[in-house]
Design a protein around this motif. Structure first.
Motif, PDB file in Angstrom:
ATOM      1  N   PRO A   1      66.217  -5.300  69.116  1.00  0.00           N
ATOM      2  CA  PRO A   1      67.167  -6.104  67.793  1.00  0.00           C
ATOM      3  C   PRO A   1      66.144  -7.123  66.915  1.00  0.00           C
ATOM      4  CG  PRO A   1      68.239  -5.798  69.915  1.00  0.00           C
ATOM      5  CD  PRO A   1      67.068  -5.264  69.987  1.00  0.00           C
ATOM      6  N   TYR A   2      65.140  -7.659  67.535  1.00  0.00           N
ATOM      7  CA  TYR A   2      64.289  -8.725  66.915  1.00  0.00           C
ATOM      8  C   TYR A   2      63.468  -7.872  65.864  1.00  0.00           C
ATOM      9  CZ  TYR A   2      64.728 -12.160  70.349  1.00  0.00           C
ATOM     10  OH  TYR A   2      65.429 -13.293  71.207  1.00  0.00           O
ATOM     11  N   LEU A   3      63.237  -6.580  65.906  1.00  0.00           N
ATOM     12  CA  LEU A   3      62.185  -5.818  65.135  1.00  0.00           C
ATOM     13  C   LEU A   3      63.044  -4.921  64.471  1.00  0.00           C
ATOM     14  CD1 LEU A   3      59.554  -5.517  67.625  1.00  0.00           C
ATOM     15  CD2 LEU A   3      59.311  -6.594  65.538  1.00  0.00           C
ATOM     16  N   GLN A   4      64.259  -4.723  64.159  1.00  0.00           N
ATOM     17  CA  GLN A   4      65.167  -3.849  63.121  1.00  0.00           C
ATOM     18  C   GLN A   4      65.013  -4.221  61.718  1.00  0.00           C
ATOM     19  OE1 GLN A   4      69.108  -3.756  64.692  1.00  0.00           O
ATOM     20  NE2 GLN A   4      68.492  -2.840  66.721  1.00  0.00           N
ATOM     21  N   ARG A   5      65.074  -3.060  60.858  1.00  0.00           N
ATOM     22  CA  ARG A   5      64.979  -3.284  59.481  1.00  0.00           C
ATOM     23  C   ARG A   5      63.741  -3.529  59.057  1.00  0.00           C
ATOM     24  NH1 ARG A   5      69.863  -3.967  55.918  1.00  0.00           N
ATOM     25  NH2 ARG A   5      69.136  -2.800  54.096  1.00  0.00           N
ATOM     26  N   LYS A   6      63.004  -3.071  59.808  1.00  0.00           N
ATOM     27  CA  LYS A   6      61.378  -3.010  59.280  1.00  0.00           C
ATOM     28  C   LYS A   6      60.693  -1.784  59.497  1.00  0.00           C
ATOM     29  CE  LYS A   6      60.830  -7.826  61.333  1.00  0.00           C
ATOM     30  NZ  LYS A   6      61.530  -8.097  60.411  1.00  0.00           N
ATOM     31  N   GLN A   7      61.437  -0.759  59.236  1.00  0.00           N
ATOM     32  CA  GLN A   7      61.333   0.737  58.771  1.00  0.00           C
ATOM     33  C   GLN A   7      60.610   1.305  60.200  1.00  0.00           C
ATOM     34  OE1 GLN A   7      62.327   1.856  56.091  1.00  0.00           O
ATOM     35  NE2 GLN A   7      63.029  -0.252  55.546  1.00  0.00           N
ATOM     36  N   LEU A   8      60.769   0.746  61.432  1.00  0.00           N
ATOM     37  CA  LEU A   8      60.474   1.251  62.661  1.00  0.00           C
ATOM     38  C   LEU A   8      61.371   2.621  62.891  1.00  0.00           C
ATOM     39  CD1 LEU A   8      59.315  -1.736  64.538  1.00  0.00           C
ATOM     40  CD2 LEU A   8      57.741  -0.171  63.563  1.00  0.00           C
ATOM     41  N   GLY A   9      62.495   2.430  62.944  1.00  0.00           N
ATOM     42  CA  GLY A   9      63.519   3.533  63.046  1.00  0.00           C
ATOM     43  C   GLY A   9      63.210   4.722  62.100  1.00  0.00           C
ATOM     44  N   SER A  10      63.045   4.193  60.682  1.00  0.00           N
ATOM     45  CA  SER A  10      62.587   5.506  60.020  1.00  0.00           C
ATOM     46  C   SER A  10      61.501   5.947  60.325  1.00  0.00           C
ATOM     47  CB  SER A  10      62.334   4.634  58.369  1.00  0.00           C
ATOM     48  OG  SER A  10      63.459   4.220  58.049  1.00  0.00           O
ATOM     49  N   ALA A  11      60.225   5.383  60.617  1.00  0.00           N
ATOM     50  CA  ALA A  11      59.021   5.948  61.278  1.00  0.00           C
ATOM     51  C   ALA A  11      59.189   7.129  62.418  1.00  0.00           C
ATOM     52  CB  ALA A  11      58.087   5.068  61.696  1.00  0.00           C
ATOM     53  N   MET A  12      60.396   6.689  63.260  1.00  0.00           N
ATOM     54  CA  MET A  12      60.729   7.639  64.267  1.00  0.00           C
ATOM     55  C   MET A  12      61.595   8.794  63.814  1.00  0.00           C
ATOM     56  SD  MET A  12      61.456   5.366  67.731  1.00  0.00           S
ATOM     57  CE  MET A  12      62.505   4.286  67.162  1.00  0.00           C
ATOM     58  N   MET A  13      62.356   8.521  62.858  1.00  0.00           N
ATOM     59  CA  MET A  13      63.249   9.906  62.043  1.00  0.00           C
ATOM     60  C   MET A  13      62.218  10.537  61.456  1.00  0.00           C
ATOM     61  SD  MET A  13      66.071  11.028  61.844  1.00  0.00           S
ATOM     62  CE  MET A  13      67.580   9.782  62.214  1.00  0.00           C
ATOM     63  N   ASP A  14      61.446  10.150  60.675  1.00  0.00           N
ATOM     64  CA  ASP A  14      60.387  11.043  60.128  1.00  0.00           C
ATOM     65  C   ASP A  14      59.508  11.983  60.921  1.00  0.00           C
ATOM     66  OD1 ASP A  14      61.099   9.774  57.595  1.00  0.00           O
ATOM     67  OD2 ASP A  14      59.459   8.481  57.447  1.00  0.00           O
ATOM     68  N   GLU A  15      59.177  11.231  62.088  1.00  0.00           N
ATOM     69  CA  GLU A  15      58.580  12.051  63.188  1.00  0.00           C
ATOM     70  C   GLU A  15      59.372  13.092  63.592  1.00  0.00           C
ATOM     71  OE1 GLU A  15      55.495  10.706  63.622  1.00  0.00           O
ATOM     72  OE2 GLU A  15      54.864  12.008  65.038  1.00  0.00           O
ATOM     73  N   ILE A  16      60.571  12.776  63.875  1.00  0.00           N
ATOM     74  CA  ILE A  16      61.733  13.794  64.357  1.00  0.00           C
ATOM     75  C   ILE A  16      61.800  14.879  63.554  1.00  0.00           C
ATOM     76  CG2 ILE A  16      64.042  14.240  65.142  1.00  0.00           C
ATOM     77  CD1 ILE A  16      64.236  11.418  65.961  1.00  0.00           C
ATOM     78  N   TYR A  17      61.947  14.579  62.151  1.00  0.00           N
ATOM     79  CA  TYR A  17      62.361  15.479  61.214  1.00  0.00           C
ATOM     80  C   TYR A  17      60.925  16.385  61.094  1.00  0.00           C
ATOM     81  CZ  TYR A  17      63.326  17.580  56.873  1.00  0.00           C
ATOM     82  OH  TYR A  17      63.662  18.520  55.713  1.00  0.00           O
ATOM     83  N   ASN A  18      59.611  15.949  61.019  1.00  0.00           N
ATOM     84  CA  ASN A  18      58.453  16.591  60.802  1.00  0.00           C
ATOM     85  C   ASN A  18      58.388  17.700  62.176  1.00  0.00           C
ATOM     86  OD1 ASN A  18      57.896  15.596  58.355  1.00  0.00           O
ATOM     87  ND2 ASN A  18      56.691  13.777  59.351  1.00  0.00           N
ATOM     88  N   ASP A  19      58.730  17.232  63.121  1.00  0.00           N
ATOM     89  CA  ASP A  19      58.306  17.878  64.458  1.00  0.00           C
ATOM     90  C   ASP A  19      59.460  19.090  64.488  1.00  0.00           C
ATOM     91  OD1 ASP A  19      57.272  18.321  67.164  1.00  0.00           O
ATOM     92  OD2 ASP A  19      59.306  17.752  67.789  1.00  0.00           O
ATOM     93  N   CYS A  20      60.725  18.648  63.826  1.00  0.00           N
ATOM     94  CA  CYS A  20      61.737  19.941  63.728  1.00  0.00           C
ATOM     95  C   CYS A  20      61.380  20.838  62.663  1.00  0.00           C
ATOM     96  CB  CYS A  20      63.067  19.180  63.583  1.00  0.00           C
ATOM     97  SG  CYS A  20      63.916  18.447  64.759  1.00  0.00           S
TER      98      CYS A  20
END
Ligand code: COA
Length: 157
Positions: free
Chosen positions: A86-105
């Motif tokens: 929660p301290y680090l939300q909205r800093k594009q870290l979730g997006s970095a993981m989502m991009d990684e999932i997408y690219n892996d898929c």
């Protein structure tokens, strides 16, 4: 000046404590139990479990600040969990993981990414929409406490 290093990698058993802390902070009602996470890390043959970690100046090693878990089933995949401290939300870290999932898929020729999200979880819904997910349908009483879920889909292409 301080430099921030970000790394996404496969989760290891050593990450369990950090993962559980984030899980409990992010899902105060309905957090997965340690045994569920352990099953994902050790046994589930279709699970891909990753962590995102940060290091300041690359000095004191990396600290796990988020994780994601998706299941690969033939040409489709389901995101089961994605969470950032929660301290680090909205800093594009979730997006970095989502991009990684997408690219892996994409690399695995997976054609659709799906997920369920609580209809009340506005920030997650916004997050998924930002990444191109569309709401396909609503699943009434999907969660244990009776909450509804949106079933969302993204074509991987
Ligand atoms: C959902 C979650 C993983 C997003 O991770 P994050 O690192 O905070 O998200 P990002 O910084 O990458 O945000 C990307 C976009 O998502 C949307 N978004 C993220 N947080 C938001 C918020 N609090 N309010 C509204 N929109 C939000 C925005 O469109 C944002 O883009 P912008 O910052 O350019 O406007 C994180 O909020 C989280 O861990 N939530 C608790 C756990 C959870 O609910 N997981 C999903 C279960 S289905």
């Amino acid at each position: 000046m301080q430099n921030l290093f970000v790394n996404i990698r496969e989760a290891k058993l050593d990450d369990l404590k950090a993962i559980m802390q984030i899980e409990q902070l992010c899902f105060p009602h309905g957090a997965w139990k340690e045994e569920n996470i352990l099953y994902e890390l050790k046994e589930n043959p279709v699970a891909h479990f990753w962590v995102i970690e940060l290091s300041i100046n690359n000095e004191d090693g990396y600290q796990v600040v988020g994780f994601c878990d998706y299941w690969e089933t033939f040409d489709s995949a389901t995101i089961c969990q994605i969470a950032v401290h929660p301290y680090l939300q909205r800093k594009q870290l979730g997006s970095a993981m989502m991009d990684e999932i997408y690219n892996d898929c994409y690399a695995k020729k997976i054609r659709t990414l799906t997920l369920e999200v609580r209809t009340t979880n506005e920030k997650a819904i916004n997050f998924y929409k930002k990444h191109g997910f569309k709401t396909e349908t609503t699943k009434p009483h999907y969660y244990d406490n009776g909450d509804d879920a949106y079933y969302m889909i993204l074509e991987v292409k």
